[in-house]
Design a protein around this motif. Structure first.
Motif, PDB file in Angstrom:
ATOM      1  N   TYR A 266       0.832  -1.197   0.000  1.00 49.22           N
ATOM      2  CA  TYR A 266       0.000   0.000   0.000  1.00 49.22           C
ATOM      3  C   TYR A 266       0.880   1.266   0.000  1.00 49.22           C
ATOM      4  O   TYR A 266       0.568   2.236  -0.708  1.00 49.22           O
ATOM      5  N   ASN A 293       1.049   5.251   3.597  1.00 53.49           N
ATOM      6  CA  ASN A 293       0.135   4.983   2.491  1.00 53.49           C
ATOM      7  C   ASN A 293      -0.924   6.064   2.356  1.00 53.49           C
ATOM      8  O   ASN A 293      -1.944   5.864   1.701  1.00 53.49           O
ATOM      9  N   GLY A 341      -5.291   1.491  -0.135  1.00 55.91           N
ATOM     10  CA  GLY A 341      -5.596   0.194   0.446  1.00 55.91           C
ATOM     11  C   GLY A 341      -5.833  -0.843  -0.625  1.00 55.91           C
ATOM     12  O   GLY A 341      -5.371  -0.713  -1.764  1.00 55.91           O
TER      13      GLY A 341
END
Length: 365
Positions: A266, A293, A341
């Motif tokens: 991610y 991320n 994600g």
């Protein structure tokens, strides 16, 4: 013309691709997934006791290198509790944290109204606070809270050397160190250290399970056995020792198994997306190279037109880029928070850049 909320709901329901975080799930999908996940022999916890919850608490305590841990419904409950405990043990009421700390922005002064604590703000709301900022505080402190990463400024992290210098200084002055680790899971690739090594800098650590791990809700507070034992008492006093917490515990456990091993992916994808978007003249990204991320994406143009363009693209391509934008101090710019994600991984980075280019073309038409 601004798209109505009813139209937005209809378009969102038909979207199949999302650049933000994970695929949305209905309550039915979430609960069905838990039915498939849970062991048939598992027994519900009862007021915080039982194998299901105790084994998970022990697992997270081990992961963070702490003696003990307690599962609570929210970080809003466990963080003021542990700060109170730390301050009472030192005979000092003052806690220090960044101006954009969750306690400052989102908890209606619970630290003061429920626990009688006083707060000191460290540094500017637009940057990470430093050791020099901490040294300039004239008042004696009972506890220092550090959020890793600092969400409201784009998920920024202090350098390891700066972080260790800050926590070392706090310990030398008998100031308890507590980590707001709501997004600690995303810090490992940046620091290139195990979670227990990062957590070792702090006396206590809070972690969340409903963000990148995708749980329903819930948090864990980890630290020494005596602090956690006292925190359990305060949990009961505040009504957080629910009769059963197993739906939250199971979804947290499932999230750890599903997502923790993918955090590095991610974070790498976030860097790719940031680089691709930064090529567009109408886009600025903070931080320029994401440290986790997540990032803040600044878009230049008329705010309502940009939002409408995003919804138009969502309807045409079934790809959700962003649902809204917030104003900024930069003239002509508005922004949204982007967290990478599972769903983000399924869209090619070049496709994302192309879709954003279309946003600007539609907004400027």
């Amino acid at each position: 013309m601004t798209i109505t909320q009813q139209e937005q709901a209809r378009i969102f329901q038909h979207c199949e691709r999302f650049i933000h975080q994970h695929y949305p799930q209905s309550p039915r999908q979430v609960l069905s997934g838990l039915v498939e996940y849970v062991d048939e022999e598992a027994q519900a916890d009862r007021y915080g006791t039982g194998e299901l919850i105790e084994s998970f608490e022990a697992e997270i305590a081990h992961l963070l290198g702490k003696e003990a841990a307690v599962f609570m419904p929210s970080g809003t409950m466990c963080q003021p509790i542990v700060l109170r405990i730390a301050c009472e043990r030192r005979g000092r009421k003052r806690i220090a944290y960044h101006p954009t700390c969750h306690l400052e922005l989102h908890e209606f002064d619970s630290y003061q109204r429920l626990h009688g604590l006083e707060r000191v703000l460290l540094g500017s709301e637009h940057r990470l606070f430093t050791l020099d900022d901490l040294r300039q505080i004239p008042e004696s402190l009972g506890a220092l809270l550090i959020e890793l990463p600092q969400r409201e400024i784009g998920g920024q992290l202090p350098a390891w050397e700066e972080l260790t210098a800050i926590t070392d200084w706090a310990r030398e002055h008998n100031i308890a160190t507590h980590m707001d680790g709501a997004r600690l899971w995303e810090c490992k690739p940046f620091y290139q250290r195990e979670y227990r090594e990062i957590a070792a800098l702090f006396d206590t650590v809070y972690v969340s399970f409903y963000k990148i791990l995708g749980g329903i809700s819930g948090s864990i507070l980890a630290g020494s056995a005596d602090i956690i034992a006292e925190a359990r008492i305060w949990q009961r006093r505040q009504g957080g020792n629910l009769f059963s917490l197993y739906p939250y515990v199971l979804s947290a456990q499932k999230g750890v198994e599903k997502h923790l091993g993918r955090i590095a992916e991610y974070c790498a994808k976030a860097k790719e997306i940031a680089e691709a978007l930064s090529v567009l003249p109408q886009v600025e990204v903070l931080p320029r190279i994401p440290q986790t991320n997540m990032m803040h994406v600044f878009l230049h143009g008329e705010r309502e037109r940009l939002i409408d363009a995003s919804w138009q693209i969502a309807e045409e391509t079934r790809t959700m880029l962003f649902r809204g934008l917030v104003p900024t101090l930069l003239p002509g710019y508005s922004k949204f928070e982007l967290t990478i994600g599972e769903a983000s991984m399924d869209i090619a980075t070049e496709d994302i850049a192309h879709l954003f280019q279309r946003v600007f073309e539609l907004a400027e038409a």
